[in-house]
Design a protein around this motif. Structure first.
Motif, mmCIF file in Angstrom:
data_model
loop_
_atom_site.group_PDB
_atom_site.id
_atom_site.type_symbol
_atom_site.label_atom_id
_atom_site.label_comp_id
_atom_site.label_asym_id
_atom_site.label_seq_id
_atom_site.Cartn_x
_atom_site.Cartn_y
_atom_site.Cartn_z
ATOM 1 N N SER A 94 -8.002 4.316 -12.419
ATOM 2 C CA SER A 94 -7.092 3.233 -12.816
ATOM 3 C C SER A 94 -7.214 2.887 -14.303
ATOM 4 C CB SER A 94 -7.350 1.982 -11.968
ATOM 5 O OG SER A 94 -8.609 1.418 -12.284
ATOM 6 N N HIS A 95 -8.120 3.571 -14.999
ATOM 7 C CA HIS A 95 -8.265 3.414 -16.455
ATOM 8 C C HIS A 95 -8.146 4.804 -17.078
ATOM 9 C CE1 HIS A 95 -10.197 -0.187 -14.775
ATOM 10 N NE2 HIS A 95 -9.828 -0.783 -15.895
ATOM 11 N N GLY A 116 -15.436 4.040 -4.772
ATOM 12 C CA GLY A 116 -14.919 2.865 -5.469
ATOM 13 C C GLY A 116 -14.930 3.027 -6.977
ATOM 14 N N LYS A 117 -16.022 3.610 -7.507
ATOM 15 C CA LYS A 117 -16.096 3.791 -8.959
ATOM 16 C C LYS A 117 -15.109 4.848 -9.443
ATOM 17 C CE LYS A 117 -20.731 3.943 -9.104
ATOM 18 N NZ LYS A 117 -22.101 4.024 -9.650
ATOM 19 N N LEU A 118 -14.894 5.882 -8.640
ATOM 20 C CA LEU A 118 -13.894 6.883 -9.009
ATOM 21 C C LEU A 118 -12.499 6.270 -9.046
ATOM 22 C CD1 LEU A 118 -15.100 10.028 -7.045
ATOM 23 C CD2 LEU A 118 -14.820 9.842 -9.527
ATOM 24 N N MET A 157 -8.853 -6.642 -24.646
ATOM 25 C CA MET A 157 -8.325 -5.284 -24.755
ATOM 26 C C MET A 157 -9.345 -4.276 -24.216
ATOM 27 S SD MET A 157 -6.627 -3.708 -28.196
ATOM 28 C CE MET A 157 -5.907 -2.060 -28.240
ATOM 29 N N ALA A 158 -10.624 -4.489 -24.541
ATOM 30 C CA ALA A 158 -11.679 -3.613 -24.041
ATOM 31 C C ALA A 158 -11.788 -3.699 -22.522
ATOM 32 C CB ALA A 158 -13.017 -3.979 -24.688
ATOM 33 N N LYS A 159 -11.663 -4.902 -21.985
ATOM 34 C CA LYS A 159 -11.766 -5.085 -20.533
ATOM 35 C C LYS A 159 -10.652 -4.353 -19.811
ATOM 36 C CE LYS A 159 -12.505 -8.677 -17.058
ATOM 37 N NZ LYS A 159 -12.630 -10.144 -16.820
ATOM 38 N N ARG A 160 -9.468 -4.320 -20.399
ATOM 39 C CA ARG A 160 -8.353 -3.604 -19.784
ATOM 40 C C ARG A 160 -8.581 -2.093 -19.824
ATOM 41 N NH1 ARG A 160 -5.372 -7.580 -22.614
ATOM 42 N NH2 ARG A 160 -4.928 -6.112 -24.308
ATOM 43 N N ARG A 161 -9.224 -1.600 -20.867
ATOM 44 C CA ARG A 161 -9.361 -0.152 -21.049
ATOM 45 C C ARG A 161 -10.525 0.441 -20.262
ATOM 46 N NH1 ARG A 161 -12.409 3.022 -24.259
ATOM 47 N NH2 ARG A 161 -11.577 5.148 -24.573
ATOM 48 N N LEU A 162 -11.582 -0.326 -20.039
ATOM 49 C CA LEU A 162 -12.806 0.224 -19.461
ATOM 50 C C LEU A 162 -12.905 -0.027 -17.962
ATOM 51 C CD1 LEU A 162 -15.434 -0.964 -22.107
ATOM 52 C CD2 LEU A 162 -14.373 1.302 -21.932
ATOM 53 N N PRO A 163 -13.520 0.892 -17.219
ATOM 54 C CA PRO A 163 -13.878 0.597 -15.827
ATOM 55 C C PRO A 163 -14.858 -0.578 -15.795
ATOM 56 C CG PRO A 163 -14.153 2.929 -16.300
ATOM 57 C CD PRO A 163 -13.921 2.254 -17.610
#
Length: 384
Positions: free
Chosen positions: A193-194, A186-188, A17-23
């Motif tokens: 996307s999160h 890329g980071k933006l 769940m954390a992986k989906r939410r965070l960049p």
């Protein structure tokens, strides 16, 4: 959010769940380790070589999960350990973790690398508040910080001794994880996307090492976390200097980063009131033994004379039960509660603690034990 949390069955679910939410750069800072991450993998794999022993036909109707640490009653043999940059995962992340620990009546350890100030943390934490120190180069600044910490009601100090030189964390280097966040196209795109994380950070602002700034002044901009720590941490602090620290600190003193019986013996002789068996979750020296492998020899050396805590790699209540069975007095948590924090803030951190508490209770009972003292020794190592 609450409905999604309730559908998570274990810490690995919270991690997903954390992986989906965070960049990516933020998730990798939680999840990553030093070098090729061999020590982090060994921390996890070593638990499988330990088997709990069961008893049967035991009256399990009344069970006691609590214990005492430095004379304080705690509800579980669990501590929310010191972790840095928590405001990058959730706004006011340090306060969320402190409140979660307070709600569960377990200690919370504030990190020198906290993203909130000392006064704010003191207001959020319960009476079981401890502090972790990275020894600063300037002893005057360190002494002033310790005086403030003690005045704020922190009574246990953990000196981290395995970070004189920060580990080389390849994921952070590749991702360009800096303070404050330094954005590329890329980071933006990844942040956009999160959106839930991005909107929260826009409202709260980029996290900073607030306590570090209170202690030593402004943190260099555009530096990696390791760069910041290397500039400020004293890499010449040795065994003989512990006498100075012992004189400065009025409360209980623990060394965090102990991995051998010899070092535990020297720590106790130098005035330490306890040790934390730790390899920093594999985030420092890669290629070392797991902490659960180091634990039995250190417990034998301590022989009940002082508390032995352990951290690094714990993600289930069963794994906590194995450490307690081996003789640890309590287990400190790092990534396990951070995954909960990143997934759902204070509610997520509390959910992580409740998962671990439930798993520990069931492991205790299914071994046939009704208390921590009865759990001792109910484990065997099958690695030969």
């Amino acid at each position: 959010m609450q409905a999604r949390l309730k559908r998570t069955a274990n810490i690995d679910d919270l991690r997903a769940m954390a992986k989906r939410r965070l960049p990516r750069m933020v998730f990798d800072y939680i999840d990553g380790a030093a070098g090729d991450e061999a020590t982090a993998r060994r921390n996890r794999g070593a638990f499988e070589r330990l088997l709990l022993r069961q008893d049967i036909l035991v009256n399990l109707s009344v069970r006691e999960l609590g214990t005492t640490l430095f004379g304080d009653a705690v509800s579980l043999p669990i501590i929310v350990g010191p972790t840095g940059m928590n405001g990058a995962y959730w706004s006011q992340g340090d306060l969320c973790l402190a409140r979660a620990a307070k709600a569960e009546n377990i200690p919370f350890v504030m990190s020198t690398a906290a993203t909130t100030g000392l006064d704010a943390l003191r207001g959020a934490a319960g009476p079981l508040r401890w502090f972790q120190l990275y020894m600063l180069r300037d002893r005057g600044l360190a002494e002033a910080l310790l005086a403030r910490v003690y005045e704020a009601g922190f009574r246990v100090l953990q000196l981290t001794v395995d970070t004189a030189v920060p580990g080389r964390r390849n994921r952070d280097i590749r991702n360009g994880f800096t303070l404050p966040f330094r954005w590329s196209a890329g980071k933006l795109a990844d942040a956009v996307s999160h959106p839930r994380w991005a909107m929260q950070m826009l409202r709260a602002g980029s996290p900073t090492l607030a306590l570090f700034a209170e202690a030593v002044g402004p943190v260099p901009k555009g530096a990696t976390i390791s760069d910041v720590m290397q500039q400020q941490i004293n890499d010449a602090f040795v065994w003989e200097d512990l006498d100075w620290l012992r004189q400065c600190w009025k409360g209980k003193l623990m060394l965090k980063g102990v991995a051998s019986a010899e070092h535990a013996r020297r720590a106790h002789a130098a005035g330490a009131d306890g040790v934390v068996v730790s390899n920093h979750g594999g985030r420092q020296l890669d290629g070392t033994a797991s902490t659960i492998e180091c634990l039995p020899a250190i417990v034998a050396e301590a022989a009940g004379r002082y508390p032995v805590l352990v951290d690094s790699g714990f993600r289930s209540g069963t794994e906590i039960a194995k450490a307690i069975a081996l003789g640890a007095d309590a287990v400190q948590l790092g990534r396990a509660t951070l995954y909960g924090l990143a997934a759902g803030g204070e509610a997520g951190a509390r959910h992580a603690l409740r998962i671990l508490a439930d798993e520990f209770d069931r492991a205790l009972a299914l071994t046939g034990a009704t208390s921590i003292s009865e759990l001792r020794g109910r484990v065997e190592n099958v690695a030969r």
